[in-house]
Design an enzyme around this catalytic site. Structure first.
Site, PDB file in Angstrom:
ATOM      1  N   ARG A 260       0.804  -1.210   0.000  1.00 50.71           N
ATOM      2  CA  ARG A 260       0.000   0.000   0.000  1.00 50.71           C
ATOM      3  C   ARG A 260       0.843   1.269   0.000  1.00 50.71           C
ATOM      4  NH1 ARG A 260      -4.542  -1.067   1.240  1.00 50.71           N
ATOM      5  NH2 ARG A 260      -3.680  -2.711   2.515  1.00 50.71           N
ATOM      6  N   THR A 261       1.781   1.338   0.909  1.00 52.49           N
ATOM      7  CA  THR A 261       2.615   2.533   1.021  1.00 52.49           C
ATOM      8  C   THR A 261       3.426   2.743  -0.251  1.00 52.49           C
ATOM      9  OG1 THR A 261       2.765   2.147   3.395  1.00 52.49           O
ATOM     10  CG2 THR A 261       4.364   3.657   2.456  1.00 52.49           C
TER      11      THR A 261
ATOM     12  N   LYS B 242      23.210  -9.503   0.586  1.00 56.26           N
ATOM     13  CA  LYS B 242      24.631  -9.873   0.510  1.00 56.26           C
ATOM     14  C   LYS B 242      25.429  -9.178   1.608  1.00 56.26           C
ATOM     15  CE  LYS B 242      24.122 -10.120  -4.494  1.00 56.26           C
ATOM     16  NZ  LYS B 242      24.086  -9.071  -5.520  1.00 56.26           N
TER      17      LYS B 242
ATOM     18  N   HIS C 145       6.134   6.293  11.251  1.00 63.34           N
ATOM     19  CA  HIS C 145       5.588   6.178   9.916  1.00 63.34           C
ATOM     20  C   HIS C 145       4.853   7.493   9.652  1.00 63.34           C
ATOM     21  CE1 HIS C 145       4.216   4.545   6.301  1.00 63.34           C
ATOM     22  NE2 HIS C 145       3.464   3.551   6.703  1.00 63.34           N
TER      23      HIS C 145
END
Ligand SMILES: [Zn+2]
Lengths: 151, 309
Positions: B57-58, B86, B135
């Site tokens: 969604r974001t 890696k 967020h």
């Protein structure tokens, strides 16, 4: 004459006004006895005008500012006396800086500052100086017991 | 107000005045977000979209925002395909993205990762979620939703429901709503209560949150009901989980207690916290809320890139 609790020292540092019971933590911060050959004396529960206190005397060693910052984290009222030839050459109170870098580890295991992969030093914002309250710059968490988190 | 070059890491980095400015500017982006008007505001701008953990969604909402304003996106959506696997450091990945693009969006599983990223980039960094941490674009789109639906944020009675302990969106939202002096009620099972630090922050901003375990009572005079997902893995056994989820399920029966103008929000994805039959009621605003991510992210990108209309 007042009874001498601790012998005077010729050269070195006297850390006075440590909150009673915290002298051992101060020694831990200074890496004593492991990294030091200095002779060290400790007085605990010394009676003073402001209640009981601890005193630490370290011979032949002058504390550097980084060590003083660390002491401020657990003994915010401590004073540092630099002794040269039995005289107090310098005297100042410990002072927490606004930011603490590379001294305390974040208590949050998934904080990016605990990642071994990243080129990062731990960094804390000082929220309150006395009693000390610090907050991780990265994840904003406050460690409950600062003394346990000192690197 | 100048946001050019500014990082968007935590809602706490912004004053109420700045948040108001962003919300008003986001309103101007609504027609572009819907595709009703076209703008090439971000033409020639390249966004690095670095998703070290998936969040469909974001990510899509950022991509929609950039593309609709004529900008372009490079990046990755799946950490398995990246050099992180890696063993490359986040810092090095950020340095690389910084040299390739004009603005960086980062989603990362570790708390504080976005703050770290900002230290290694000259380009502005937008935090699209860091671990259980912050967020801010979600918080802004939540505020934007309340602002556009209710015409103001202050004085609303807002109920925050569900997992208030681990739910990352509710912590910043409780803080931000307190900035505006909204009335807060927290409804959660005992084991998932709002952390005391968050409650303390609300109090420092002059808001005294109420706590209750009765959803019916809380919903009665509420203007906004913000529902969050209760995750199964937070409970020691399935029985306890089912009991809690059942007790806090939002369905049409619950809505009998609600005011007509109650809006129901959810950061999505939802599982079974909100019964699908609620979707058809005028209370359901969560899909619109998800859409609001686009105008808000449009506004943020153009503000930090200094290409404001
Ligand atoms: Zn941290």
């Amino acid at each position: 004459m007042k009874e001498l609790k601790v012998q005077p020292i010729k050269n070195g540092t006297v850390i006075d006004h440590i909150e009673a019971g915290n002298a051992v933590k101060v020694l831990h911060i200074l890496g004593i006895p492991k990294t030091s050959s200095s002779s060290v004396s400790v007085a605990m529960n010394v009676r003073s005008k402001l209640g009981k206190k601890d005193i630490v005397k370290v011979e032949n060693r002058e504390l550097d500012p980084n060590e003083v910052d660390k002491i401020a984290l657990i003994a915010p009222k401590a004073t540092i006396n630099i002794i040269r030839n039995y005289e107090v050459a310098e005297k100042y109170r410990v002072q927490l800086p606004d930011e603490i870098i590379g001294i305390v580890r974040c208590s949050n295991p998934t904080c990016v500052s605990n990642s071994k992969k990243e080129p990062v030093s731990t960094r804390f914002i000082v929220v309150e100086k006395d009693p000390p309250r610090i907050k991780c710059y990265y994840c904003e968490r406050e460690p409950d017991d600062i003394a346990d988190r000192i690197i | 107000m100048n946001f050019k070059g500014k990082d968007i890491i935590s809602i706490k980095d912004f004053s109420k005045k700045e948040i108001n400015y962003i919300l008003d500017y986001s309103k101007k982006m609504l027609d572009y977000a819907r595709g009703e008007k076209y703008s090439d505001l971000l033409k020639g701008k390249l966004l690095s979209s670095l998703f070290f953990e998936p969040s469909t969604r974001t990510r899509l909402s950022f991509e929609s925002a950039v593309n609709r304003l004529g900008g372009r996106v490079i990046g990755f959506a799946d950490p398995a395909a990246t050099s992180q696997k890696k063993g490359e450091s986040l810092a090095d990945t950020i340095r690389m993205a910084d040299s390739y693009s004009d603005v960086i969006v980062v989603r990362h599983p570790q708390e504080g990762a976005a703050r770290l990223a900002a230290e290694f980039a000259d380009a502005p960094v937008l935090n699209a979620g860091d671990g259980a941490g912050r967020h801010p674009t979600q918080c802004l789109l939540d505020l934007f939703t309340i602002y556009t639906e209710k015409k103001r944020i202050s004085k609303n009675k807002v109920v925050l429901l569900g997992d208030l302990k681990y739910g990352r969106t509710v912590h910043s939202l409780a803080y931000a709503l307190s900035l505006y002096g909204a009335e807060l009620t927290f409804v959660s099972p005992e084991s998932l209560k709002m952390p005391k630090e968050v409650v303390q922050e609300c109090k420092e901003l002059g808001v005294e949150p109420k706590h209750t375990s009765s959803l019916e009572k809380a919903v009665k005079d509420a203007d906004v009901l913000y529902v969050t997902r209760i995750q199964k893995e937070r409970f020691p056994d399935a029985e306890e989980y089912n009991r809690v989820v059942g007790a806090y399920r939002v369905d049409v029966d619950l809505l009998k207690y609600a005011q007509d103008n109650l809006i129901i929000m959810h950061p999505l994805p939802r599982v079974n916290e909100i019964h699908p039959e609620v979707d058809k009621t005028p209370h359901a605003i969560y899909f619109k809320q998800a859409f609001n991510g686009v105008p808000v992210r449009m506004a943020l990108l153009s503000l930090v890139l200094g290409v404001k209309k």
